[in-house]
Every structure is written in structure tokens, then in C-alpha cells.
Design an enzyme around this catalytic site. Structure first.
Site, PDB file in Angstrom:
ATOM      1  N   ASP A   1      57.144  14.391 -93.841  1.00  0.00           N
ATOM      2  CA  ASP A   1      56.666  15.775 -93.779  1.00  0.00           C
ATOM      3  C   ASP A   1      57.792  16.785 -93.960  1.00  0.00           C
ATOM      4  OD1 ASP A   1      54.101  14.935 -93.332  1.00  0.00           O
ATOM      5  OD2 ASP A   1      54.195  15.138 -91.160  1.00  0.00           O
TER       6      ASP A   1
ATOM      7  N   GLY B   1      59.765   8.657 -86.712  1.00  0.00           N
ATOM      8  CA  GLY B   1      58.365   8.599 -87.102  1.00  0.00           C
ATOM      9  C   GLY B   1      58.163   7.476 -88.099  1.00  0.00           C
ATOM     10  N   PHE B   2      57.093   7.557 -88.886  1.00  0.00           N
ATOM     11  CA  PHE B   2      56.800   6.496 -89.845  1.00  0.00           C
ATOM     12  C   PHE B   2      57.930   6.333 -90.861  1.00  0.00           C
ATOM     13  CE2 PHE B   2      52.539   7.757 -88.419  1.00  0.00           C
ATOM     14  CZ  PHE B   2      52.032   6.519 -88.056  1.00  0.00           C
ATOM     15  N   GLY B   3      58.435   7.450 -91.394  1.00  0.00           N
ATOM     16  CA  GLY B   3      59.480   7.373 -92.402  1.00  0.00           C
ATOM     17  C   GLY B   3      60.800   6.883 -91.849  1.00  0.00           C
TER      18      GLY B   3
ATOM     19  N   ALA C   1      50.929   9.206 -93.324  1.00  0.00           N
ATOM     20  CA  ALA C   1      51.779   8.106 -92.869  1.00  0.00           C
ATOM     21  C   ALA C   1      52.196   7.150 -93.988  1.00  0.00           C
ATOM     22  CB  ALA C   1      51.083   7.354 -91.738  1.00  0.00           C
TER      23      ALA C   1
ATOM     24  N   GLU D   1      38.108  15.224 -87.594  1.00  0.00           N
ATOM     25  CA  GLU D   1      38.054  14.144 -86.601  1.00  0.00           C
ATOM     26  C   GLU D   1      37.946  14.695 -85.191  1.00  0.00           C
ATOM     27  OE1 GLU D   1      40.589  11.011 -89.390  1.00  0.00           O
ATOM     28  OE2 GLU D   1      41.593  12.078 -87.758  1.00  0.00           O
TER      29      GLU D   1
END
Length: 438
Positions: free
Chosen positions: A321, A34-36, A337, A191
Site C-alpha cells: 500500500d 504486513g503481507f509485503g 494482500a 463486508e
């Protein structure tokens, strides 16, 4: 690195990688792309280390735009990219599509179903999943949004509801089919609710002959006293007004006590009949804390120290997370993120420092703001002293998400799709696929 297969003849672990690299290069294993995880891998580019990135999927997902896949605004390929493609030019990285089963801290080995991978440094970035607060049986009736599979499933449910409403002759059933309930008033829920309302009132309204799609009821249910609770109260109020301007009903202090295929029951006894309930109310961290034998908070996140280490293990970092970490002011670092990317970069810098024999600095989260979009020209943004709403916030939201999207092609295609949607209220990805084709 010398790799020797063990277990095939001895009955031990299959494809065991001996924990003795001949080249002397430290081994960094990163769980999750993921992002990390990606930020950690990229920040180690050019280092004399051997990096193994393990993820159960072969793609990196830009999760902040996943709701647009779920509401037919974008296709899956526009918000995801193969991990191997992203890291293909980084020669010190090997990518494995595997599912982690356990971690052996004493031996410094990560075990998957097919092989065992030793490490000198471990970065755990395995993310989070949906949380139904002890009611896992609700998952079938109210899917959450974490993967591409979730998004296409939700898209199919939403579009199928309109199609089924078009052919039914039962007025009560039609009303339930045209009622969409989103549980959870955080950014994802807000959203999602706004996007469904726009889909019904602006996009598909011309497509049906026997129903008025614009009459669809969209209900956003939040157990707390206001939506977007992490934002200032004034922005929450503005977001609610913008949602209501789109025709969304916002129900605050309305906890869900039951959920099934017929709708949701609220704590005050109200029942909302709906054939399409969507879950955005909470998350639960992966099993990382269990794998590591570490303490966890109520959401299952691994408790780490100020350097993002599992206490007592300076070579194990938990980020994103998956980690429960507080900033200098004592507030929890948010599960967004930018925070995950900063943690990934910190873990990489810490590994560099440890290899060089230098001290590791504590992690310091830099907050750049909170954003949430409601719909066309409607959004809210909190940058501390600067607070935006309406068109200006919507413009900032679009630019920020294009900037963070991985890959020039994805940025270009998403920009073009957004431009077309802005001019013509068009959403091209209105396909009912997967199990709904049966």
C-alpha cells in the site's frame, strides 16, 4: 556483525550501529511486517544476508478478516500472530519493535527513536492509514478499520449501541442508537455493512427484551455511482441486491459533507441520525515518501519505477500500500494482500539478483481475482472471464481467506468458529472492552 554503541558519551545518535559488518554479509532492512514485508523476509530465507524487520507492533495482522473482529465474529488472536513467532525459525532475521522516524538515504541509515540501523538494501512496506479527505476531525466520530485497536473500538461501539438502546426511554434517541452508517462502498464497507445487518437480525435479536434488534437500520453510503467500483458493474449490482436482501440501505452518489456524534450530512442535504458511524471510504499511505524525499501520488503513496525502486536508488524498494506502481497495462496495482505479497517476493528476488551481480527484472503483477463477501452464503467474485455470486462466491471467499491466514492453529479455530456461526448464527466474541469499560 560488530555492533558498537555510540552517542551515549558523545551526544550523537543513541545506540548507533556502525555501518561496517565484519562478516561481510549484506544488511537488508525491512520496514513493516504486513503481507509485503513478511513475504520479502521469508523469500530471503537461507540467503547469506542479515535481515532486520522493524514494525511498530509486535504482530502480523490478517487485515482482510479484521471486519469480523469488529462485528464480533472472531477474536483478535484469531487474525493476528506475533512477528517473532512467524520468523523464529529464520536464523538470518532480527525483529525490532520500533517506530521509524526518518531515513537517511545518503548514509543508508534508518532512524528510530532509540537506535539507528544501517542498511545495504531497504524494503519499505509500511502500509496505509485512514483518509478523511482533509477532515481529520471526523476520525473521533467515525473510526476506520486498520488495526486490532480499531476493530475492538468499533465492536464496542456497535454492541454498546444495542445496550444503550435497550435502556433508553427516548424514542428518537433509540432510533439513532439503532442506526448504523458505514461510509464507503468498497470491499471493507460492503463486508462491514453486511456483517452488522446479520449481527442485528440473526445473532443478537433474541438477546434483548425492550428493543427489536432486527429493526436496526444499516445504511451504506457511497460517493460514487455504485458500490465495489473495481468490480464489473454486473457484480456490483448483484452485491447491492444481496445487501438489500439483508436489509441494508445502499445510498450511491451520496457524498458525506459533515460527520459528528449525531450522524452524517450528505451533499444533497439529507441528514442521517446515527450514534454509530464507521469509516471505510479511503486510505492514505504512510509517511514513507516523506522519509525518502520521493515523489508521491494523491494518496501519499511513493512513486516507484517498474522494479519497485525509488528512482535513482536501486537498493531501495517500496512495496504494498506504500507504493504507487502500474502494471504492464497501465492500470494501478491494487492495494490488496496478494499484490503486496507479490511485491515483497519481487523485492527479495531483486536483492538476490543485485547481490549476485545479475540484472533485475521489472515487477509484473499477476491478478488472481477480486472477492467480497456480503453475508451468509452471499458474496461476489471476479476472476476475469469467470464471475461468481451467491453461495459459490461465498464458498470461494471462505476457502481463499483460510488459505492465506497465517498459522495452522488460526486456520483451524477460524474454520470451527465459521462452522458454528453457519449452523447456529452464533458469534462468541461479543465483548465490550477497552475504554468502554469505564
Amino acid at each position: 556483525m560488530r555492533i558498537e554503541a555510540e552517542g551515549a558519551m558523545t551526544g550523537g545518535a543513541p545506540n548507533m550501529i556502525r555501518p561496517m559488518p565484519e562478516n561481510g554479509r549484506p544488511r537488508v532492512v525491512i520496514l513493516g511486517a504486513g503481507f509485503g514485508g513478511l513475504a520479502a523476509a521469508m523469500a530471503l530465507k537461507g540467503m547469506q544476508v542479515d535481515i532486520t524487520v522493524i514494525d511498530r507492533r509486535n504482530y502480523h495482522l490478517f487485515q482482510p478478516l479484521l471486519y469480523q473482529v469488529a462485528t464480533a465474529g472472531l477474536s483478535p488472536a484469531q487474525v493476528a500472530m506475533p512477528i517473532r513467532r512467524i520468523l523464529s525459525r529464520q536464523k538470518n532475521v532480527t525483529v525490532l519493535m520500533q517506530r521509524v522516524e526518518r531515513i537517511e538515504k545518503a548514509m543508508q541509515v534508518v532512524h528510530t527513536a532509540e537506535r539507528s540501523i544501517p542498511y545495504d538494501y531497504l524494503v519499505v512496506a509500511t502500509g496505509a492509514r485512514h483518509a478523511y479527505f482533509g477532515h481529520e476531525e471526523w476520525a473521533e466520530s467515525a473510526p476506520g478499520l486498520k488495526t486490532i485497536g480499531d476493530a475492538t473500538e468499533i465492536r464496542a461501539r456497535i454492541l454498546s449501541a444495542f445496550e444503550r438502546a435497550e435502556v433508553t426511554e427516548d424514542d428518537q434517541r433509540r432510533e439513532a442508537l439503532l442506526t448504523f452508517v458505514v461510509v464507503g462502498g468498497g470491499p471493507t464497507g460492503v463486508e462491514m455493512a453486511g456483517a452488522i445487518a446479520e449481527l442485528a437480525r440473526k445473532v443478537v435479536v433474541r438477546d434483548f427484551r425492550h428493543i427489536n434488534a432486527a429493526s436496526a437500520r444499516v445504511v451504506l453510503v457511497e460517493a460514487g455511482n455504485r458500490i465495489l467500483p473495481t468490480m464489473p458493474a454486473c457484480l456490483s449490482a448483484k452485491a447491492q441486491r444481496q445487501l438489500e436482501g439483508l436489509g441494508v440501505e445502499v445510498l450511491a452518489t451520496a457524498a458525506v459533507t459533515h460527520c459528528d456524534g449525531e450522524g452524517v450530512m450528505l451533499a444533497d442535504g439529507r441528514h442521517i441520525g446515527s450514534a454509530c458511524v464507521l469509516w471505510a471510504a479511503g486510505v492514505m499511505a504512510s509517511k514513507a515518501a516523506k522519509w525518502l524525499g520521493a515523489a508521491a501520488d494523491r494518496a501519499g503513496r511513493t512513486v516507484v519505477d517498474e522494479r519497485l525502486n525509488v528512482p535513482g536508488h536501486d537498493n531501495i524498494f517500496v512495496i504494498g500500500d506504500t507504493a504507487a506502481v502500474k502494471n504492464e497495462d497501465g492500470r494501478p496495482v491494487p492495494g490488496i494482500a496478494p499484490a503486496a505479497k507479490q511485491m515483497g517476493e519481487h523485492a527479495a528476488h531483486a536483492i538476490r539478483a543485485l547481490i549476485a551481480g545479475n540484472p533485475v527484472e521489472p515487477f509484473r503483477y499477476r491478478h488472481f481475482g477480486n472477492l467480497a463477501t456480503i453475508g451468509r452464503k452471499a458474496a461476489v467474485a471476479d476472476f476475469g472471464r469467470i464471475r461468481l455470486s451467491g453461495f459459490s462466491a461465498w464458498l470461494v471467499w471462505n476457502l481463499a481467506h483460510l488459505w492465506f491466514l497465517v498459522g495452522f492453529r488460526n486456520r483451524l479455530v477460524v474454520f470451527m468458529d465459521w462452522g458454528l456461526a453457519y449452523l447456529r448464527y452464533e458469534r462468541s466474541a461479543r465483548l465490550i472492552t477497552d475504554r468502554h469499560e469505564r
